[in-house]
Design a protein around this motif. Structure first.
Motif, short mmCIF file in Angstrom:
data_model
loop_
_atom_site.label_atom_id
_atom_site.label_comp_id
_atom_site.label_asym_id
_atom_site.label_seq_id
_atom_site.Cartn_x
_atom_site.Cartn_y
_atom_site.Cartn_z
N THR A 56 -3.83 6.74 -3.41
CA THR A 56 -3.38 5.46 -2.87
C THR A 56 -3.16 4.48 -4.01
O THR A 56 -3.91 4.46 -4.97
CB THR A 56 -4.37 4.89 -1.84
OG1 THR A 56 -3.84 3.71 -1.27
CG2 THR A 56 -5.71 4.59 -2.44
N ASN A 104 0.85 -1.18 0.00
CA ASN A 104 0.00 0.00 0.00
C ASN A 104 0.89 1.24 0.00
O ASN A 104 1.77 1.37 0.84
CB ASN A 104 -0.90 0.06 1.24
CG ASN A 104 -2.04 -0.91 1.17
OD1 ASN A 104 -2.41 -1.37 0.10
ND2 ASN A 104 -2.59 -1.26 2.31
N LEU A 105 0.65 2.13 -0.95
CA LEU A 105 1.36 3.40 -1.01
C LEU A 105 0.31 4.48 -0.90
O LEU A 105 -0.60 4.56 -1.72
CB LEU A 105 2.14 3.52 -2.33
CG LEU A 105 2.84 4.84 -2.57
CD1 LEU A 105 3.91 5.07 -1.50
CD2 LEU A 105 3.47 4.84 -3.95
N ARG A 106 0.41 5.30 0.14
CA ARG A 106 -0.60 6.35 0.37
C ARG A 106 0.08 7.70 0.42
O ARG A 106 1.06 7.90 1.14
CB ARG A 106 -1.33 6.09 1.68
CG ARG A 106 -2.07 4.78 1.66
CD ARG A 106 -2.68 4.47 2.98
NE ARG A 106 -3.31 3.15 2.92
CZ ARG A 106 -4.01 2.64 3.89
NH1 ARG A 106 -4.17 3.30 5.01
NH2 ARG A 106 -4.53 1.45 3.75
#
Length: 66
Positions: A17, A2-4
């Protein structure tokens, strides 16, 4: 994975995201979602052109300043 990110844009902030991992949807569901949410839409194309254009401008500005 997960990249937020929270991205400031003028006086607003936008939330981005990116979620990655193994595909768990069935082939039928993938086919249905491709039909209802096509990647090649006018909005997505304009967004891609804007991102590429913005990156090109930033690279040109960086080259000229150095």
């Amino acid at each position: 994975m997960n990249l937020r990110l929270s991205i400031p844009f003028f006086k607003k902030r936008f939330y981005l995201t990116i979620v990655g991992g193994p595909e768990q949807r069935t082939h039928t569901r993938l086919k249905e979602e491709r039909h209802t949410h096509p990647i090649r839409s006018v909005v997505n194309i304009l967004f891609a052109v804007g991102v590429v254009g913005g990156a090109a401008v930033l690279m040109l500005l960086n080259v000229n300043s150095g």
